[in-house]
Design a protein around this motif. Sequence first.
Motif, PDB file in Angstrom:
ATOM      1  N   GLY A 132       0.818  -1.207   0.000  1.00 53.85           N
ATOM      2  CA  GLY A 132       0.000   0.000   0.000  1.00 53.85           C
ATOM      3  C   GLY A 132       0.850   1.254   0.000  1.00 53.85           C
ATOM      4  O   GLY A 132       0.560   2.220  -0.709  1.00 53.85           O
ATOM      5  N   ALA A 133       1.929   1.243   0.784  1.00 50.58           N
ATOM      6  CA  ALA A 133       2.819   2.404   0.844  1.00 50.58           C
ATOM      7  C   ALA A 133       3.548   2.591  -0.486  1.00 50.58           C
ATOM      8  O   ALA A 133       3.670   3.715  -0.990  1.00 50.58           O
ATOM      9  CB  ALA A 133       3.824   2.238   1.978  1.00 50.58           C
ATOM     10  N   ILE A 134       4.014   1.482  -1.078  1.00 48.42           N
ATOM     11  CA  ILE A 134       4.740   1.577  -2.350  1.00 48.42           C
ATOM     12  C   ILE A 134       3.833   2.125  -3.450  1.00 48.42           C
ATOM     13  O   ILE A 134       4.234   3.000  -4.220  1.00 48.42           O
ATOM     14  CB  ILE A 134       5.304   0.199  -2.734  1.00 48.42           C
ATOM     15  CG1 ILE A 134       6.403  -0.214  -1.746  1.00 48.42           C
ATOM     16  CG2 ILE A 134       5.848   0.208  -4.159  1.00 48.42           C
ATOM     17  CD1 ILE A 134       6.903  -1.633  -1.937  1.00 48.42           C
ATOM     18  N   ALA A 140       0.545  13.627   2.578  1.00 46.38           N
ATOM     19  CA  ALA A 140      -0.826  13.217   2.868  1.00 46.38           C
ATOM     20  C   ALA A 140      -0.953  11.697   2.920  1.00 46.38           C
ATOM     21  O   ALA A 140      -1.732  11.150   3.708  1.00 46.38           O
ATOM     22  CB  ALA A 140      -1.768  13.777   1.792  1.00 46.38           C
ATOM     23  N   SER A 141      -0.157  10.999   2.092  1.00 45.39           N
ATOM     24  CA  SER A 141      -0.198   9.536   2.056  1.00 45.39           C
ATOM     25  C   SER A 141       0.407   8.918   3.303  1.00 45.39           C
ATOM     26  O   SER A 141       0.217   7.723   3.567  1.00 45.39           O
ATOM     27  CB  SER A 141       0.550   9.031   0.814  1.00 45.39           C
ATOM     28  OG  SER A 141      -0.048   9.520  -0.365  1.00 45.39           O
ATOM     29  N   PHE A 142       1.130   9.714   4.068  1.00 46.34           N
ATOM     30  CA  PHE A 142       1.613   9.244   5.372  1.00 46.34           C
ATOM     31  C   PHE A 142       0.604   9.564   6.473  1.00 46.34           C
ATOM     32  O   PHE A 142       0.204   8.691   7.251  1.00 46.34           O
ATOM     33  CB  PHE A 142       2.972   9.882   5.690  1.00 46.34           C
ATOM     34  CG  PHE A 142       3.123  10.392   7.095  1.00 46.34           C
ATOM     35  CD1 PHE A 142       3.139   9.513   8.168  1.00 46.34           C
ATOM     36  CD2 PHE A 142       3.219  11.757   7.350  1.00 46.34           C
ATOM     37  CE1 PHE A 142       3.260   9.993   9.478  1.00 46.34           C
ATOM     38  CE2 PHE A 142       3.338  12.234   8.633  1.00 46.34           C
ATOM     39  CZ  PHE A 142       3.362  11.351   9.713  1.00 46.34           C
ATOM     40  N   ALA A 143       0.152  10.806   6.538  1.00 47.00           N
ATOM     41  CA  ALA A 143      -0.671  11.252   7.665  1.00 47.00           C
ATOM     42  C   ALA A 143      -2.095  10.713   7.596  1.00 47.00           C
ATOM     43  O   ALA A 143      -2.669  10.321   8.623  1.00 47.00           O
ATOM     44  CB  ALA A 143      -0.689  12.781   7.719  1.00 47.00           C
ATOM     45  N   GLY A 144      -2.694  10.696   6.390  1.00 48.96           N
ATOM     46  CA  GLY A 144      -4.081  10.271   6.252  1.00 48.96           C
ATOM     47  C   GLY A 144      -4.332   8.849   6.691  1.00 48.96           C
ATOM     48  O   GLY A 144      -5.236   8.597   7.513  1.00 48.96           O
ATOM     49  N   PHE A 188      -0.197   0.874   9.070  1.00 48.29           N
ATOM     50  CA  PHE A 188       1.179   0.526   8.699  1.00 48.29           C
ATOM     51  C   PHE A 188       1.531   1.009   7.296  1.00 48.29           C
ATOM     52  O   PHE A 188       2.710   1.283   7.024  1.00 48.29           O
ATOM     53  CB  PHE A 188       1.395  -0.982   8.826  1.00 48.29           C
ATOM     54  CG  PHE A 188       1.770  -1.411  10.211  1.00 48.29           C
ATOM     55  CD1 PHE A 188       2.979  -1.017  10.779  1.00 48.29           C
ATOM     56  CD2 PHE A 188       0.909  -2.182  10.971  1.00 48.29           C
ATOM     57  CE1 PHE A 188       3.323  -1.394  12.064  1.00 48.29           C
ATOM     58  CE2 PHE A 188       1.239  -2.576  12.257  1.00 48.29           C
ATOM     59  CZ  PHE A 188       2.454  -2.172  12.808  1.00 48.29           C
ATOM     60  N   SER A 189       0.536   1.122   6.402  1.00 46.16           N
ATOM     61  CA  SER A 189       0.845   1.680   5.078  1.00 46.16           C
ATOM     62  C   SER A 189       1.314   3.126   5.226  1.00 46.16           C
ATOM     63  O   SER A 189       2.236   3.571   4.524  1.00 46.16           O
ATOM     64  CB  SER A 189      -0.377   1.594   4.159  1.00 46.16           C
ATOM     65  OG  SER A 189      -1.379   2.528   4.528  1.00 46.16           O
ATOM     66  N   LEU A 215       2.779   4.344   7.996  1.00 44.08           N
ATOM     67  CA  LEU A 215       4.079   4.303   8.661  1.00 44.08           C
ATOM     68  C   LEU A 215       5.192   3.883   7.692  1.00 44.08           C
ATOM     69  O   LEU A 215       6.304   4.416   7.743  1.00 44.08           O
ATOM     70  CB  LEU A 215       4.022   3.338   9.850  1.00 44.08           C
ATOM     71  CG  LEU A 215       3.073   3.762  10.993  1.00 44.08           C
ATOM     72  CD1 LEU A 215       3.037   2.690  12.071  1.00 44.08           C
ATOM     73  CD2 LEU A 215       3.501   5.113  11.576  1.00 44.08           C
ATOM     74  N   TRP A 216       4.891   2.943   6.801  1.00 51.80           N
ATOM     75  CA  TRP A 216       5.866   2.570   5.768  1.00 51.80           C
ATOM     76  C   TRP A 216       6.157   3.759   4.864  1.00 51.80           C
ATOM     77  O   TRP A 216       7.303   3.948   4.417  1.00 51.80           O
ATOM     78  CB  TRP A 216       5.347   1.391   4.946  1.00 51.80           C
ATOM     79  CG  TRP A 216       5.547   0.037   5.553  1.00 51.80           C
ATOM     80  CD1 TRP A 216       4.587  -0.862   5.894  1.00 51.80           C
ATOM     81  CD2 TRP A 216       6.795  -0.592   5.858  1.00 51.80           C
ATOM     82  NE1 TRP A 216       5.129  -2.006   6.418  1.00 51.80           N
ATOM     83  CE2 TRP A 216       6.504  -1.867   6.400  1.00 51.80           C
ATOM     84  CE3 TRP A 216       8.128  -0.207   5.748  1.00 51.80           C
ATOM     85  CZ2 TRP A 216       7.493  -2.749   6.808  1.00 51.80           C
ATOM     86  CZ3 TRP A 216       9.122  -1.091   6.153  1.00 51.80           C
ATOM     87  CH2 TRP A 216       8.807  -2.343   6.680  1.00 51.80           C
ATOM     88  N   MET A 217       5.128   4.550   4.561  1.00 47.75           N
ATOM     89  CA  MET A 217       5.345   5.750   3.747  1.00 47.75           C
ATOM     90  C   MET A 217       6.299   6.716   4.449  1.00 47.75           C
ATOM     91  O   MET A 217       7.143   7.364   3.812  1.00 47.75           O
ATOM     92  CB  MET A 217       4.010   6.440   3.462  1.00 47.75           C
ATOM     93  CG  MET A 217       4.136   7.785   2.726  1.00 47.75           C
ATOM     94  SD  MET A 217       4.993   7.681   1.146  1.00 47.75           S
ATOM     95  CE  MET A 217       3.759   6.833   0.192  1.00 47.75           C
ATOM     96  N   LEU A 218       6.205   6.808   5.757  1.00 50.58           N
ATOM     97  CA  LEU A 218       7.115   7.659   6.523  1.00 50.58           C
ATOM     98  C   LEU A 218       8.561   7.165   6.378  1.00 50.58           C
ATOM     99  O   LEU A 218       9.493   7.967   6.236  1.00 50.58           O
ATOM    100  CB  LEU A 218       6.696   7.655   7.990  1.00 50.58           C
ATOM    101  CG  LEU A 218       7.306   8.741   8.889  1.00 50.58           C
ATOM    102  CD1 LEU A 218       6.918  10.124   8.398  1.00 50.58           C
ATOM    103  CD2 LEU A 218       6.852   8.549  10.328  1.00 50.58           C
ATOM    104  N   VAL A 219       8.738   5.850   6.370  1.00 53.22           N
ATOM    105  CA  VAL A 219      10.074   5.278   6.166  1.00 53.22           C
ATOM    106  C   VAL A 219      10.589   5.618   4.770  1.00 53.22           C
ATOM    107  O   VAL A 219      11.757   5.989   4.579  1.00 53.22           O
ATOM    108  CB  VAL A 219      10.035   3.744   6.368  1.00 53.22           C
ATOM    109  CG1 VAL A 219      11.382   3.126   6.004  1.00 53.22           C
ATOM    110  CG2 VAL A 219       9.670   3.411   7.809  1.00 53.22           C
ATOM    111  N   ILE A 220       9.703   5.515   3.773  1.00 53.46           N
ATOM    112  CA  ILE A 220      10.082   5.834   2.386  1.00 53.46           C
ATOM    113  C   ILE A 220      10.480   7.307   2.273  1.00 53.46           C
ATOM    114  O   ILE A 220      11.472   7.649   1.615  1.00 53.46           O
ATOM    115  CB  ILE A 220       8.928   5.490   1.432  1.00 53.46           C
ATOM    116  CG1 ILE A 220       8.725   3.968   1.378  1.00 53.46           C
ATOM    117  CG2 ILE A 220       9.194   6.043   0.032  1.00 53.46           C
ATOM    118  CD1 ILE A 220       7.492   3.538   0.621  1.00 53.46           C
ATOM    119  N   LEU A 221       9.730   8.182   2.926  1.00 49.60           N
ATOM    120  CA  LEU A 221      10.057   9.610   2.897  1.00 49.60           C
ATOM    121  C   LEU A 221      11.421   9.872   3.528  1.00 49.60           C
ATOM    122  O   LEU A 221      12.203  10.690   3.022  1.00 49.60           O
ATOM    123  CB  LEU A 221       8.975  10.407   3.629  1.00 49.60           C
ATOM    124  CG  LEU A 221       7.664  10.649   2.880  1.00 49.60           C
ATOM    125  CD1 LEU A 221       6.605  11.209   3.829  1.00 49.60           C
ATOM    126  CD2 LEU A 221       7.887  11.607   1.725  1.00 49.60           C
TER     127      LEU A 221
END
Length: 563
Positions: A27-29, A52-56, A323-324, A326-332
């Motif tokens: 989902g994050a990818i 937004a894809s991290f916070a939402g 977690f999607s 939170l994974w986006m936060l890691v990607i950022l």
Amino acid sequence: MGAHPVLRYLRSERPDLRADVVAGLPGAISSVPDGMACAVLVGVNPIHGLYASFAGPVAGGLTSSTRLMVITTTTAASLAAGSALERVEPGDRPDALVLLTIIAGVVMVLAGIARLGRYTRFVSHSVMIGFLTGISANIFFGQIPDLTGAQASGEFPLAKALDVVLHPSRIDVASLLAGLTALGILFGLSRTRLRAVSALVALVVPTAIVMIVGADSVARVEDVGQIPRGVPLPHLPSLGLLSFSLVTGALAVAAIVLVQGSGVAEAAPNRDATVSNPNRDFIAQGVGNLAAGFFRGQPVGGSVGQTALNQAVGGRTRWAAIFSGLWMLVILAAFSGVVGLVAMPTLAAVLVFAAAGSLRPGELRTILRTGPTSQIAIVSTFFATLFLPVAAAVGIGVTLSLLLQLNQGAMDLKVVELKPAGDGRWIEHPAPEVLSSHQTIVLDVYGSLLYAGSRTLGVHLPDPAGAEAPAVVLRLRGRTAVGATFVKVLADYAAALHAVGGRLYLSGVDHGLAELLRRTDRVDVSGPVRVFEASELVGESTAKALNEAETWAVGHRGDVPDR
């Protein structure tokens, strides 16, 4: 001693937690290209879509009642936000976007607290499909300039697309090839196991080719604006950018998000069979927007595509959506510097592919075959979305839905005559157009008696003119709420009956409605109008009213000679 309520609310079994951690990564990818593309629709730096894809998903996932719903960027909300910010200076647009997102979030939270979830059903399916089809068309036409690398002018997306077609010399061949390559990858992988990461592949491969061949004419994300490195920090909006158009734009975003979110909840029922609460989902989407706004993101809402992906990859609880994020936060944190290298035509390709995939030809055919009312609704909303600002199109769609609802209620109204068949049963016949002298008739009504429906009732009631001393029993069982129009129609008909020596009897009347009629001075329930309240036995009050009406008619038969 039991666990704290908040801990019980968020607790997951360990097997579910492991599955949700794994499910959150795809989902994050996939949110990387989706979030960037949605920011392009708004007309801001793609990093705002990633924020937004991290916070939402994190904030929305913690509060939603539909546990697998992923609250993230959507193309419809992005297009509405872009329309609202169209006249804002480019330098002020990021701050204005943050303010718009927070206002939309406040509206959604208030809508949930006010329990307005039930009103989403008043937006007709025809209007919603027309609006979503118009959104898809706007996305498709609006991305033609970026897909081809051409400069275009026009007041709306279709005009810009036509400008490119009419001036083909402006097309940059390298940009067009990069965009077409991305589209080829998207279509090629759409039916394979790599479908979940197809958008990411469509960004990476053409961008790598552009960098290898040194095609400097192809625009990159970093040309739109500097890409901040690292994780986002909270940011307060500037109230100096508050304007009427910004508020109306936020209302349009909220309306779109709330209606779409209701559809997502229907498509993703909870695994434990608990029913989703639309008001709580309203609040969750509002909380997601507040979080997105404070972290410099753009509007978010229940995403059909991301929720479907969440289900497909094995998400089991709300933690998959969390977690999607939170994974986006890691990607950022790890790869934000790479974002600026992405070729803009590839983002345009992702949007074009998404727009084409969101079309529903089967539903369009069904709606167009269901009659003129549905045809008018879908065509009107489609063209309003195509040529007008999104806020105006949403207003037209909501207004059109209400008008169609009222019109349908009035058109569906039917008056029938009931004749006793013995043993408490009744035979239904078409109602006569005129009343007969010294006769008693029982009438029943199908359809709404609000507004135009009441006026339609007045037209369909048998005409007492020319009759002498007729008695009419009007059955109103199940009618718990009526308006002033119905009271006026009832008073006028009672007066028309009284003018020819007749009388009106109302049966099956709800107690509250009976009290309302007694309070009004338009209907004299002690004289020419008699009221029989409903009882638990269906048909009992109508039988009593008919018996009294017939007794009254017999008593008055000799008062006026028959014609």
